[in-house]
Design a protein around this motif. Structure first.
Motif, PDB file in Angstrom:
ATOM      1  N   PRO A 158      37.585  13.804  75.752  1.00  0.00           N
ATOM      2  CA  PRO A 158      38.040  12.627  74.996  1.00  0.00           C
ATOM      3  C   PRO A 158      39.239  11.959  75.623  1.00  0.00           C
ATOM      4  O   PRO A 158      40.152  12.611  76.139  1.00  0.00           O
ATOM      5  CB  PRO A 158      38.384  13.205  73.618  1.00  0.00           C
ATOM      6  CG  PRO A 158      38.695  14.643  73.880  1.00  0.00           C
ATOM      7  CD  PRO A 158      37.786  15.056  75.005  1.00  0.00           C
ATOM      8  N   LEU A 161      43.642   8.444  71.869  1.00  0.00           N
ATOM      9  CA  LEU A 161      43.234   7.615  70.735  1.00  0.00           C
ATOM     10  C   LEU A 161      43.456   6.141  71.047  1.00  0.00           C
ATOM     11  O   LEU A 161      44.514   5.732  71.492  1.00  0.00           O
ATOM     12  CB  LEU A 161      44.040   8.000  69.491  1.00  0.00           C
ATOM     13  CG  LEU A 161      43.644   7.299  68.190  1.00  0.00           C
ATOM     14  CD1 LEU A 161      42.235   7.685  67.785  1.00  0.00           C
ATOM     15  CD2 LEU A 161      44.627   7.645  67.085  1.00  0.00           C
ATOM     16  N   GLY A 164      38.894   3.715  75.453  1.00  0.00           N
ATOM     17  CA  GLY A 164      37.490   3.984  75.717  1.00  0.00           C
ATOM     18  C   GLY A 164      37.174   3.617  77.144  1.00  0.00           C
ATOM     19  O   GLY A 164      38.057   3.531  77.997  1.00  0.00           O
ATOM     20  N   SER A 173      39.712   5.391  67.195  1.00  0.00           N
ATOM     21  CA  SER A 173      38.828   5.820  68.270  1.00  0.00           C
ATOM     22  C   SER A 173      37.866   4.682  68.599  1.00  0.00           C
ATOM     23  O   SER A 173      37.597   3.814  67.763  1.00  0.00           O
ATOM     24  CB  SER A 173      38.051   7.081  67.866  1.00  0.00           C
ATOM     25  OG  SER A 173      37.261   6.860  66.716  1.00  0.00           O
ATOM     26  N   TRP A 200      31.776   7.493  72.850  1.00  0.00           N
ATOM     27  CA  TRP A 200      32.769   7.609  71.781  1.00  0.00           C
ATOM     28  C   TRP A 200      34.018   8.262  72.376  1.00  0.00           C
ATOM     29  O   TRP A 200      33.932   9.336  72.952  1.00  0.00           O
ATOM     30  CB  TRP A 200      32.244   8.426  70.615  1.00  0.00           C
ATOM     31  CG  TRP A 200      33.288   8.672  69.551  1.00  0.00           C
ATOM     32  CD1 TRP A 200      34.149   7.753  69.020  1.00  0.00           C
ATOM     33  CD2 TRP A 200      33.584   9.917  68.909  1.00  0.00           C
ATOM     34  NE1 TRP A 200      34.964   8.338  68.080  1.00  0.00           N
ATOM     35  CE2 TRP A 200      34.637   9.663  67.989  1.00  0.00           C
ATOM     36  CE3 TRP A 200      33.063  11.204  69.006  1.00  0.00           C
ATOM     37  CZ2 TRP A 200      35.176  10.673  67.189  1.00  0.00           C
ATOM     38  CZ3 TRP A 200      33.603  12.198  68.198  1.00  0.00           C
ATOM     39  CH2 TRP A 200      34.644  11.925  67.317  1.00  0.00           C
ATOM     40  N   ALA A 201      35.159   7.579  72.261  1.00  0.00           N
ATOM     41  CA  ALA A 201      36.418   8.072  72.832  1.00  0.00           C
ATOM     42  C   ALA A 201      36.265   8.350  74.321  1.00  0.00           C
ATOM     43  O   ALA A 201      36.860   9.282  74.856  1.00  0.00           O
ATOM     44  CB  ALA A 201      36.892   9.317  72.100  1.00  0.00           C
ATOM     45  N   THR A 362      46.384  12.090  70.857  1.00  0.00           N
ATOM     46  CA  THR A 362      45.138  12.275  71.585  1.00  0.00           C
ATOM     47  C   THR A 362      44.116  12.971  70.718  1.00  0.00           C
ATOM     48  O   THR A 362      44.448  13.764  69.844  1.00  0.00           O
ATOM     49  CB  THR A 362      45.360  13.107  72.864  1.00  0.00           C
ATOM     50  OG1 THR A 362      45.889  14.388  72.482  1.00  0.00           O
ATOM     51  CG2 THR A 362      46.325  12.423  73.797  1.00  0.00           C
ATOM     52  N   LEU A 363      42.854  12.667  70.973  1.00  0.00           N
ATOM     53  CA  LEU A 363      41.770  13.361  70.283  1.00  0.00           C
ATOM     54  C   LEU A 363      41.601  14.730  70.915  1.00  0.00           C
ATOM     55  O   LEU A 363      41.539  14.852  72.132  1.00  0.00           O
ATOM     56  CB  LEU A 363      40.464  12.567  70.425  1.00  0.00           C
ATOM     57  CG  LEU A 363      40.408  11.233  69.697  1.00  0.00           C
ATOM     58  CD1 LEU A 363      39.158  10.483  70.144  1.00  0.00           C
ATOM     59  CD2 LEU A 363      40.381  11.431  68.201  1.00  0.00           C
TER      60      LEU A 363
END
Length: 374
Positions: A158, A161, A164, A173, A200-201, A362-363
Motif C-alpha cells: 500500500p 494514505l 495512488g 485511500s 486500491w492504495a 500510511t495504510l
C-alpha cells in the motif's frame, strides 16, 4: 469450506476459538515477516511489514507441462504471427481437443494471478469448443511464456494514505481504474479486446482481459465499451473497499487514454451515437454524480494495455512493474536488471494538486491473516 480472514490478533484468536468449539478445523496464520500460507491453491507470503505477495501454486504449471512436456521458454505471451490465422490450419483431433480444453481450464483458474498472461489466456479460451492445431501451438507458446515468468507474483504494497497510481486524494485511500481496448484486434471476428486494471492504495486488486461482445465501428466506441465495463467493476470494488476500509475512497478514478472517449463521458447526452445510448447515459450519470471521475492517462503508462494485445518483452516488463508484479527475490519485475520506472513515480508526484502534500498516515497491512479449512 474454506475461509480467509484478516484483522487484529485478539479478534482472529476469538473467532478461531469460537469455530473450534463448534467445528473441526485447521488453521494457518500469517503473523510474522516471512510467514506464508496456502489458500485455494495460492501462496500468500508476508515479505515485509507492508508487502504481501500472492502467487499461483506451481503445480498448475507442472500439470500443463505434464500435458505438453517441457516447451521452449518465450518472452511474448503469443507469437507475432498466429498459427491459427494460417489458411492451411486444420482442426485438432479429438484427443488434441480434449487435452486443449483441460489446459484451458487450468489457465482460466490461474488467470487472476498472472496478469502478464491474461491476454493470451483469453485468446485461447474463445477456441475451447473447437480448437485447431494452430491453437494448440499458441497454447504451447503461452505455456513457454508462463515458464519464463514462473517466479512472478502479485505484490500488495500500500501507498501512503491519499496516494495512488498517478492519482492523489489527500485524506482518503485512492481507488483508480485503468481502462484500455484494442480496436478490432481479432483477425477472424474483428471484435475488440477490453482490459482493465483496478488499484486500491496503489495495489493491484483486480485485472481482466475480455473480448467485446459485438463488433465496434471505431476505436472510440471500443474504448467506451471497455470504460463502461471497467467502471462497473470499479464501482463493485469500491463497495467492497468501503465495507472494510477505515478511510474508504470517495470516488472511482477512471483513467482512459482516448481523448474522444473522455469527452463523450464528460458531457451530457448521446448526441449522434445513439447505438451506444444506454451505456453512455449510465456512465454519464455516474460521472455527473461524482461517483466516477474521468482522468487522462498516457498510453505509455496505461497498465491495462497489458491485457489488450501481445507485447514485446521490454514493454511487458515495464507494465508489469507498473502493476506492482514481483519477480525473483520479491523484487519488482525488472528491478533485478536495474530497470526502474522512476518517471512513473515522478508523474504521480506531478499529479498532486497545488497546495496538497502527502498525508503522513500510511495504510498498513493487517497484522494477522488466517486461513481456515472446515
Amino acid at each position: 469450506d474454506d475461509c480467509l480472514s484478516t484483522g487484529e490478533g485478539p479478534v482472529i484468536d476469538a473467532m478461531v476459538a469460537k469455530l473450534q468449539a463448534e467445528f473441526k478445523i485447521t488453521v494457518e496464520v500469517i503473523e510474522h515477516v516471512g510467514d506464508c500460507l496456502w489458500f485455494l491453491k495460492r501462496c500468500f507470503t508476508l515479505v515485509r511489514e507492508n508487502l504481501l505477495t500472492i502467487q499461483a501454486h506451481p503445480k498448475h504449471l507442472a500439470k500443463l507441462q505434464d500435458l505438453y512436456g517441457q516447451v521452449k521458454n518465450r518472452k511474448t505471451v503469443l507469437p507475432s504471427t498466429l498459427p491459427s490465422d494460417d489458411k492451411n490450419d486444420t482442426p485438432a483431433t479429438y484427443e488434441e481437443a480434449a487435452k486443449y480444453r483441460t489446459a484451458i481450464g487450468i489457465l482460466q483458474y490461474v488467470s487472476p494471478d498472472v496478469p502478464q498472461a491474461q491476454f493470451g489466456i483469453r485468446h485461447l479460451s474463445q477456441f475451447a469448443a473447437a480448437p485447431s492445431r494452430g491453437n494448440v501451438k499458441e497454447l504451447q507458446h503461452v505455456l513457454g511464456f508462463l515458464q519464463t515468468t514462473s517466479e512472478w507474483s502479485v505484490g500488495l504494497e500500500p501507498k501512503p494514505l491519499g496516494e495512488g497510481i498517478t492519482l492523489r486524494d489527500p485524506g482518503r485511500s485512492v481507488l483508480k481504474v485503468q481502462s484500455d481496448s484494442d480496436w478490432s484486434g481479432c483477425h477472424k471476428t474483428r471484435r475488440s479486446t477490453s482490459a482493465n486494471a483496478i488499484f486500491w492504495a496503489g495495489m493491484l486488486v483486480h485485472s481482466a482481459s475480455r473480448a467485446q461482445k459485438s463488433v465496434t465501428l471505431s476505436s472510440t466506441e471500443a474504448e467506451i465499451n471497455s470504460a463502461v465495463t471497467a467502471a462497473a467493476e470499479g464501482i463493485y470494488v469500491l463497495a467492497c473497499v468501503t465495507h472494510v476500509a477505515r478511510e474508504p475512497p470517495g470516488f472511482v478514478g477512471l483513467a482512459i487514454d482516448n481523448s474522444a472517449a473522455r469527452q463523450i463521458l464528460a458531457r451530457s447526452g448521446t448526441g449522434r451515437i445513439r447505438h451506444l445510448s444506454g451505456k453512455i447515459l449510465w456512465i454519464q450519470e455516474k460521472v455527473s454524480r461524482n461517483c466516477i471521475k474521468v482522468f487522462p492517462v498516457s498510453t505509455h503508462t496505461n497498465g491495462a494495455d497489458l491485457g489488450t494485445k501481445a507485447l514485446k518483452w521490454e514493454r511487458t516488463v515495464f507494465l508489469s512493474q507498473l502493476l506492482g508484479l514481483r519477480g525473483r527475490d520479491f523484487l519488482l519485475v525488472g528491478e533485478e536488471d536495474g530497470r526502474i520506472i522512476s518517471h512513473v513515480h515522478a508523474a504521480a508526484a506531478a499529479s498532486t494538486p497545488a497546495g496538497h502534500s502527502s498525508h503522513p498516515i500510511t495504510l498498513q497491512l493487517p497484522p494477522h491473516i488466517a486461513a481456515l479449512m472446515f
